[in-house]
Design an enzyme around this catalytic site. Sequence first.
Site: not given
Length: 229
Positions: A171-173, A175
């Site tokens: 997951l992106d930072v 998110t």
Amino acid sequence: SLLSLLFLHYFLPSSILTTFPHVGIAVPHVAMTTPGLAAIAEVRHLAINLSGPLCAHLTDLLDMDEEHAKWLVDMGAVFIDKVRVGAGAYNAIVPQGSYLRVHPSPRRFPVAWTADWQKRLVHVNSNYVIVNKPGGLPCHASLDNAKETTEACAERALSAEVGSISALHRLDVPTHGLMCLGRTPFFAAHFSRLLRMRRVRKEYLALASAPPQLGSMVHYMRPSERSPR
């Protein structure tokens, strides 16, 4: 326009996990700097001409005190011949002719310490962990920070050995959402196979400032046809 992703909800086969509780809103990322290191270059590359203890090289060559040197080692911001030095290896001998790379001012992720990680462990067993990742935290180690990650936070919450838990997807930072972390090579391979077979369904929820237009929306990272969409 979309403001931020709130969370990612995974539905796994019933043989793995049947239900997930509701997850909350994202915690904004806050940048932190290291006091006393602002004057040091972001990355330092050093050729070691004489073998000796790691911290001695850091304090002598970078003109920093021992406390800062040990902190950088524990953060995972020091590499010997492109291999990250493990936490606590302050007196590791750096051989003559080695290449030392140091990140004196690692990017910080304070939510690693402010989040209640016991409450964020949604499901735990001997094969995997389902964790509710907060926004503002990477899944795994970056080049200059191996301590403030989802993997490391889960390990500390479970008093598990360093390196024993690994993220099986990303997951992106910014998110916020549920992540599956593997505890055994067997389950890591099993989960990877489920992803390839499309047996894992991903559902994203996004917060918008106004109702979005219906239809396909394309956003370019850069104003170029060659950039990722």
